[in-house]
Motif scaffolding. Sequence first.
Motif, PDB file in Angstrom:
ATOM      1  N   GLY A 293      54.498 -97.060  61.830  1.00  0.00           N
ATOM      2  CA  GLY A 293      53.745 -96.898  60.590  1.00  0.00           C
ATOM      3  C   GLY A 293      54.544 -97.372  59.387  1.00  0.00           C
ATOM      4  O   GLY A 293      55.647 -97.907  59.500  1.00  0.00           O
ATOM      5  N   ARG A 294      53.956 -97.133  58.213  1.00  0.00           N
ATOM      6  CA  ARG A 294      54.567 -97.535  56.956  1.00  0.00           C
ATOM      7  C   ARG A 294      55.354 -96.363  56.370  1.00  0.00           C
ATOM      8  O   ARG A 294      54.883 -95.226  56.352  1.00  0.00           O
TER       9      ARG A 294
ATOM     10  N   ARG B  89      56.598 -93.844  53.880  1.00  0.00           N
ATOM     11  CA  ARG B  89      56.122 -93.285  52.619  1.00  0.00           C
ATOM     12  C   ARG B  89      57.275 -92.737  51.780  1.00  0.00           C
ATOM     13  O   ARG B  89      57.284 -92.878  50.558  1.00  0.00           O
ATOM     14  N   ARG B  90      58.282 -92.137  52.452  1.00  0.00           N
ATOM     15  CA  ARG B  90      59.407 -91.557  51.718  1.00  0.00           C
ATOM     16  C   ARG B  90      60.650 -91.533  52.584  1.00  0.00           C
ATOM     17  O   ARG B  90      60.580 -91.146  53.748  1.00  0.00           O
TER      18      ARG B  90
ATOM     19  N   GLU C 176      59.531 -89.893  56.120  1.00  0.00           N
ATOM     20  CA  GLU C 176      58.104 -89.596  56.241  1.00  0.00           C
ATOM     21  C   GLU C 176      57.325 -90.904  56.285  1.00  0.00           C
ATOM     22  O   GLU C 176      57.559 -91.808  55.470  1.00  0.00           O
ATOM     23  N   LEU C 177      56.408 -91.003  57.259  1.00  0.00           N
ATOM     24  CA  LEU C 177      55.515 -92.154  57.369  1.00  0.00           C
ATOM     25  C   LEU C 177      54.147 -91.803  56.774  1.00  0.00           C
ATOM     26  O   LEU C 177      53.804 -90.624  56.625  1.00  0.00           O
ATOM     27  N   ASP C 178      53.371 -92.830  56.444  1.00  0.00           N
ATOM     28  CA  ASP C 178      52.014 -92.611  55.947  1.00  0.00           C
ATOM     29  C   ASP C 178      51.230 -91.837  57.017  1.00  0.00           C
ATOM     30  O   ASP C 178      51.083 -92.298  58.164  1.00  0.00           O
ATOM     31  N   ASP C 179      50.702 -90.661  56.660  1.00  0.00           N
ATOM     32  CA  ASP C 179      50.061 -89.784  57.644  1.00  0.00           C
ATOM     33  C   ASP C 179      48.614 -89.440  57.274  1.00  0.00           C
ATOM     34  O   ASP C 179      48.073 -88.428  57.733  1.00  0.00           O
ATOM     35  N   ARG C 180      47.963 -90.267  56.461  1.00  0.00           N
ATOM     36  CA  ARG C 180      46.599 -89.949  56.048  1.00  0.00           C
ATOM     37  C   ARG C 180      45.643 -89.903  57.234  1.00  0.00           C
ATOM     38  O   ARG C 180      44.792 -88.997  57.322  1.00  0.00           O
TER      39      ARG C 180
ATOM     40  N   ARG D  63      54.855 -88.031  62.326  1.00  0.00           N
ATOM     41  CA  ARG D  63      54.929 -88.928  61.167  1.00  0.00           C
ATOM     42  C   ARG D  63      56.123 -88.577  60.278  1.00  0.00           C
ATOM     43  O   ARG D  63      56.396 -89.296  59.303  1.00  0.00           O
TER      44      ARG D  63
ATOM     45  N   GLU E 258      61.418 -97.911  51.277  1.00  0.00           N
ATOM     46  CA  GLU E 258      60.085 -97.319  51.270  1.00  0.00           C
ATOM     47  C   GLU E 258      59.026 -98.421  51.201  1.00  0.00           C
ATOM     48  O   GLU E 258      59.175 -99.403  50.484  1.00  0.00           O
ATOM     49  N   GLY E 259      57.972 -98.242  51.976  1.00  0.00           N
ATOM     50  CA  GLY E 259      56.912 -99.238  52.080  1.00  0.00           C
ATOM     51  C   GLY E 259      57.070-100.158  53.275  1.00  0.00           C
ATOM     52  O   GLY E 259      56.139-100.891  53.628  1.00  0.00           O
TER      53      GLY E 259
END
Length: 375
Positions: free
Chosen positions: A80-81, A83-84, A101-105, A166, A183-184
Motif C-alpha cells: 500500500g501507500r 500514510r505516516r 502506517e499505510l493508507d487504510d481507508r 496496515r 511518506e506517499g
Amino acid sequence: MRAVKAVLGLVVIGAAALGGLYLTERLLAAPEPAQAVQGGTAPLRVETIAPRIVTFADAVTAVGTARARQAVDLLAESSGRIRRIAFRPGDRVEAGAVLLELDDRAEQADLRAADATLAEAQAAFDRQQSLNRSGSASDAAYQTARAALLRAEAERDRARIALEDRSLRAPFAGVVGLSDLVEGQVIDTATPIASLDDLSVIEVDFSVSETLLPRLASGQRVELTSAAWPGRVFQGRISRIDSRVDAATRSLALRAEIPNGDRALAGGMFLQARLVLDERQRPAIPENAQTVEGDRVLVMLAEGGAARQVEIVTGQQQDGLVEVVSGLDPSARVIVTNLHRLSDGAAIEAVAQEHRVDAAPAPVQAPAPASGSGG
C-alpha cells in the motif's frame, strides 16, 4: 758524551715506569675507605620489599564479532501507500510502538461492513434461539442462524486483522536503523523498511581450541576490547557453548553477553576477546629480584641483619612481576638492590621500599594456551 746522556735518559724512564707500576698495585690492593672500619667490614646497604598478593589468571585470547541480542529487518505485512512514518533513524522505541502506517481507508470500510453483517447475524440468531426455546422453530433453522453468526464473526475478525496489518509495530524494544522511505511511497511486503536492534545487551561470538573444552563453563568472565574505544575494557560472561566442534578448524564456538546500557557497542563490530579460564591469588615479586642458576630460581632475603639465599618456584611472568608458587613466606623481606655484591650470610643494612611492588590493577595474563577467531 751523547751516548752517556742517552743511556742515562733510558735509565730514568725505566725507573719511572717501574715506580708507576708499583704505586698502581698498592692502590688497587688497598681496601675501600667506606668499607674499612675498625673490627671488620661495614654492612652493605640494600633495599627490600614485601611480597604482595596479586591476582594471576590463565586466559586465552580470540577475535570475535559483536551482534545485537535481538535484531530484525522490518517488513510490512501488506502492500500500500505510506500514510505516516512514525520514527526517525536512530530512535529508541518500545515494544508495540507504531513505526509505519499505510493508507487504510478500504480496510476501515471493510471492518464497518463486517460489523454490520455481524450485527444482522447476531439479531437473526437471537430470534431463532428464542423461537427454538419456545418450540416455534426447528433445530435446522436454529443451526443455520448459528452458522451465519459464526461466519460473520470470522469475517469481522479477518477485517480487523487486515486493518491492523496496515500499521507496522515494533516487535521488541530497540533502536531503529536507517531508512530510505518517504511518506506517499507505495511499498509491498518485500520492501525493506528499517532494521531494529536491541542494543541493551551485545552478544559476541568467538571460537577457541577444542583442547580447552574441559575447562569451559557458562558464566566464565570475558574481557573485550575494541579499537573504537582505546583503553576501555568491556566485561562480559559466557552465555552459550556450542554443542559441536567445527571439524574443519577443530575449534569450539562460544557466545558471550555484555551489558551495553550506554550503547557504546554496535552489531558487527570487531572485538578482541580474552576468556579467563582460571584465577588465583599468589605472592608476586619483581623480576629483577630473582637470580636464575640452571633450573633453580633464587632470591635473597633480609633476615636479622644478614642476607639469606633461598630457592623458590615461580609461575607466570609479565609486566615486571613474577608469580611465586612456593618457597617464599608472605612475611619475608626480599632484597631488590645490590644483589651482585651479596653472598649468602653477608652483613646488610636493610631499608624498606614498599613502593617497589604494587598489586597489579588487573589480573596478569598467562601466555595463551590456544587462540581462535570468531565469525
